[in-house]
Write an enzyme that holds these catalytic residues in place. Structure first.
Site, short mmCIF file in Angstrom:
data_model
loop_
_atom_site.label_atom_id
_atom_site.label_comp_id
_atom_site.label_asym_id
_atom_site.label_seq_id
_atom_site.Cartn_x
_atom_site.Cartn_y
_atom_site.Cartn_z
N CYS A 267 -3.19 11.87 1.16
CA CYS A 267 -2.42 10.61 1.13
C CYS A 267 -0.88 10.77 0.73
O CYS A 267 0.03 10.46 1.32
CB CYS A 267 -3.14 9.47 0.26
SG CYS A 267 -4.82 9.19 1.00
N LYS B 257 0.92 -1.19 0.07
CA LYS B 257 -0.13 0.06 -0.14
C LYS B 257 0.90 1.08 0.14
O LYS B 257 0.75 2.18 -0.76
CB LYS B 257 -0.87 0.07 1.22
CG LYS B 257 -1.45 1.22 1.60
CD LYS B 257 -2.49 1.75 0.53
CE LYS B 257 -2.65 3.43 0.74
NZ LYS B 257 -3.57 4.06 -0.15
N1 LIG Z 1 -8.78 10.05 1.36
C1 LIG Z 1 -8.31 8.83 0.79
O1 LIG Z 1 -8.68 8.89 -0.30
C2 LIG Z 1 -7.41 7.64 1.35
C3 LIG Z 1 -7.12 6.63 0.43
C4 LIG Z 1 -6.69 5.61 0.87
C5 LIG Z 1 -6.23 5.48 1.98
N2 LIG Z 1 -6.60 6.39 3.00
C6 LIG Z 1 -6.18 6.11 4.57
O2 LIG Z 1 -7.39 5.92 4.97
C7 LIG Z 1 -7.36 6.43 6.30
C8 LIG Z 1 -8.70 7.19 6.80
O3 LIG Z 1 -8.60 8.29 5.61
P1 LIG Z 1 -9.70 9.31 5.48
O4 LIG Z 1 -9.24 10.30 4.48
O5 LIG Z 1 -10.96 8.77 5.54
O6 LIG Z 1 -9.73 10.01 6.70
P2 LIG Z 1 -10.38 11.26 7.36
O7 LIG Z 1 -9.78 11.93 8.45
O8 LIG Z 1 -11.20 11.87 6.39
O9 LIG Z 1 -11.63 10.35 8.27
C9 LIG Z 1 -11.35 9.75 9.65
C10 LIG Z 1 -12.64 9.90 10.37
O10 LIG Z 1 -12.35 8.96 11.54
C11 LIG Z 1 -12.89 9.71 12.56
N3 LIG Z 1 -12.27 9.22 13.82
C12 LIG Z 1 -11.22 9.42 14.30
N4 LIG Z 1 -10.81 8.78 15.58
C13 LIG Z 1 -12.02 8.10 15.79
C14 LIG Z 1 -12.37 6.97 16.75
N5 LIG Z 1 -11.60 6.79 17.92
N6 LIG Z 1 -13.47 6.47 16.87
C15 LIG Z 1 -14.26 6.85 15.78
N7 LIG Z 1 -14.28 7.49 14.88
C16 LIG Z 1 -12.88 8.28 14.72
C17 LIG Z 1 -12.79 11.17 12.24
O11 LIG Z 1 -13.61 11.83 13.16
C18 LIG Z 1 -13.21 11.23 11.01
O12 LIG Z 1 -14.17 11.42 10.40
C19 LIG Z 1 -6.18 7.00 6.68
O13 LIG Z 1 -5.18 6.19 7.02
C20 LIG Z 1 -5.83 7.10 5.42
O14 LIG Z 1 -4.26 7.35 5.16
C21 LIG Z 1 -7.11 7.54 2.63
#
Ligand SMILES: NC(=O)c1ccc[n+]([C@@H]2O[C@H](COP(=O)([O-])OP(=O)(O)OC[C@H]3O[C@@H](n4cnc5c(N)ncnc54)[C@H](O)[C@@H]3O)[C@@H](O)[C@H]2O)c1
Length: 570
Positions: free
Chosen positions: A389, A334
């Site tokens: 990312c 990844k």
């Molecule tokens: N954004 C992308 O396109 C993408 C793509 C691939 C991978 N990722 C990975 O996936 C993961 C999530 O990314 P994202 O962009 O969705 O993040 P984000 O920050 O948009 O969303 C994360 C959510 O998790 C919630 N959260 C945090 N702690 C929490 C807890 N203890 N209990 C419940 N909810 C909680 C936050 O309030 C937030 O709404 C990251 O590791 C990121 O690197 C993101």
């Protein structure tokens, strides 16, 4: 999956079958292909036995051992359609007993084999669809997955500790810009999908999709949200439950961080008491819903059962499964995807910088290098690399580099090259303003395309190079107006940048900077824009979208790009 050509001798094929049977802990199946790679037969254990019982030679080509006209379904065929279609397929291909078939091949539109699925797993999967899936974290990753799974018939509870996020979702509004998502939310809210701030009492599958940021100046990613989620999940985890880690993490996190926290909180042993796998998200913002249904799902399980339980579930989402031997392989894979992209963009941006130092048009140089050349196409320069990312995953990967100071490694240097682009662009613009006789302190700039990318389009302003360009110009004394076709004006204002719209924002402006590749930038009415702007207007072209001569002919006084500063002779 083993794919071999018809001419391969049986004794060689047997070795592959033995390895496959060991790896999958089930019987092996060889997909036999013709000269064009198309499926033309299969060889199962029973075919080998029949061949040897009839005194067939071990050196015989497998084309003479194989069963012709094998049962195959198109990649993407839903589970129920495969199970319903099997009896007629068995009858059509004259199989005497359905016990002879325990695996079927999935082929693409050209009949190229793409996967082999185990019927036992398919039946297990039918059970999986009836499971209660709890997704922790309803950001881009969690919400898109939650709604896709809800549409597929899973009962999905989405847990987010941000009350604002949950309240918005409960009103039927999505805080995430993704084409098709608002309609899905309205269809599934209160039916298959339930957002909440508290963990439900029960749950069969827990998918953790919380953020794993790499704070500026820190030397490690912040895994606190992940750790808190593990503690929450552990309290609900029952024997036989499945936990899937979806967030991006440093190599080793599934085994060394997640497994111990889940085990300690649940009193169950990881891998035997509960299943645990790492299955990362790899979709691109803007096309996430479509890619979720088509991209191969990478899965690394703590045990084979963990791997197969996760594959059974995720196969419903996307048809092709890439199994890795350990969670660490999937974690590294990844990070490799995103870090590789960032480094290649850094290479292009380094070329842009060299072009700038020598007054050489970097776009022209890279296009010339790529033209007709069959090896290693170089990407084009840009105002930097943004989004949540690509700006952090290379740093997470660099952090996984054991025993090295992260500062000097390839990944961190690439990050720094990309991160410097906005400041360099702002400095280039200020120099050009000075040469045109305009005091930057009184100058007005319009930065167009503040979202971190234009294609596929998104309204996401997080870690956007366009925002950094705007801020760098502000720091150099310019008045800046930011515009974007997708991002909400309130989001722009929240960043301390005045929000405007094209063309009205251009009235009296000295510079227009095009900083993302949104399709609206392709055919800008440049003569009308130049007319609206102040005396001697300048255009900075961050994506090589325009020809200098067209821009100057449209009435701009100066065209700027990487290594290019061209002034009108008028
Ligand atoms: N954004 C992308 O396109 C993408 C793509 C691939 C991978 N990722 C990975 O996936 C993961 C999530 O990314 P994202 O962009 O969705 O993040 P984000 O920050 O948009 O969303 C994360 C959510 O998790 C919630 N959260 C945090 N702690 C929490 C807890 N203890 N209990 C419940 N909810 C909680 C936050 O309030 C937030 O709404 C990251 O590791 C990121 O690197 C993101």
């Amino acid at each position: 999956m083993i794919v071999l050509e018809r001419s391969v001798p049986l004794d060689r094929a047997l070795k592959g079958m033995a390895d496959d049977a060991r790896a999958t802990e089930s019987s092996a199946l060889i997909a036999v292909v013709d000269d064009e790679g198309r499926l033309c037969g299969v060889v199962a254990d029973s075919d080998v036995r029949r061949h040897l019982a009839a005194d067939g030679a071990l050196t015989a080509p497998i084309g003479t051992v194989m069963r012709h006209d094998p049962i195959a379904f198109a990649v993407g065929t839903p589970l129920d359609a495969i199970l319903r279609g099997l009896p007629s397929e068995l009858a059509r291909t004259a199989h005497r007993s359905r016990h002879l078939v325990d695996k079927v091949v999935l082929v693409d539109e050209d009949r190229i084999p793409r996967d082999v699925v185990d019927l036992r797993q398919l039946l297990e999967q039918r059970v999986a669809v009836n499971r209660h899936v709890v997704i922790i974290g309803l950001g881009y990753v969690g919400l898109t997955l939650a709604l896709v799974m809800a549409e597929l018939g899973f009962r999905v509870t989405g847990v987010d500790n941000d009350e604002g996020v949950v309240a918005t979702l409960l009103e039927g509004r999505s805080h995430v810009h993704e084409q098709g998502l608002p309609d899905m939310l309205l269809r599934q809210l209160g039916k298959q999908f339930q957002p909440t701030t508290t963990m439900p009492e029960d749950g069969d599958v827990f998918i953790i999709a919380v953020g794993t940021p790499f704070p500026a100046g820190a030397d490690a990613p912040d895994l606190s949200a992940l750790e808190a989620s593990c503690v929450m999940v552990a309290q609900r985890l029952r024997r036989g439950g499945l936990v899937i880690l979806r967030s991006t993490v440093p190599v080793g996190t599934t085994r060394q961080v997640v497994a111990p926290l889940l085990a300690a909180g649940s009193g169950l042993e990881a891998g035997t008491g509960f299943h645990l796998a790492f299955a990362p998200e790899r979709t691109v913002e803007g096309s996430a819903l479509q890619e979720l249904r088509t991209l191969p799902q990478l899965i690394g399980g703590l045990t084979l059962d963990s791997l197969e339980s996760t594959a059974a579930l995720l196969r419903e989402v996307s048809p092709v499964i890439v199994r890795t031997s350990t969670p660490e392989v999937a974690e590294l894979a990844k990070l490799t995807n995103n870090a590789y992209r960032d480094v290649t963009f850094a290479f292009a941006n380094q070329v842009a910088r060299i072009g700038g130092d020598h007054d050489v048009d970097a776009f022209e140089a890279i296009r010339a290098a790529n033209q007709g050349y069959p090896r290693g196409q170089v990407p084009l320069p840009s105002p930097g690399v943004g989004g949540p990312c690509l700006t952090k995953d290379p740093l997470i990967l660099a952090h996984s580099l054991a025993g090295t100071s992260a500062a000097g490694d390839l990944l961190s240097v690439g990050r720094a090259v990309n991160a410097q682009m906005p400041t360099r662009i702002a400095q280039q613009v200020v120099r050009a303003l000075g040469r045109g006789g305009v005091d930057p302190a009184g100058a007005r700039a319009v930065v167009s395309g503040l979202a971190f990318k234009g294609e596929p389009e998104t309204g996401d302003l997080r870690d956007s190079p366009g925002v950094d360009v705007a801020r760098s110009l502000q720091a150099l004394g310019l008045t800046v107006v930011g515009t974007d076709e997708v991002a909400a004006p309130e989001g722009i204002e929240q960043l301390g940048i005045e929000a405007g719209r094209l063309p009205s924002a251009l009235v009296g402006a000295h510079v227009l900077l095009v900083v993302n590749n949104h399709r609206s930038h392709q055919n800008l009415p440049l003569p009308a824009f130049a007319e609206l702007m102040g005396d001697a207007p300048i255009l900075f072209d961050g994506w090589g979208l325009y020809q200098a001569r067209d821009v100057l002919a449209a009435g701009f006084a100066c065209y700027l790009s990487y290594g290019v500063e061209r002034w009108s002779s008028r």
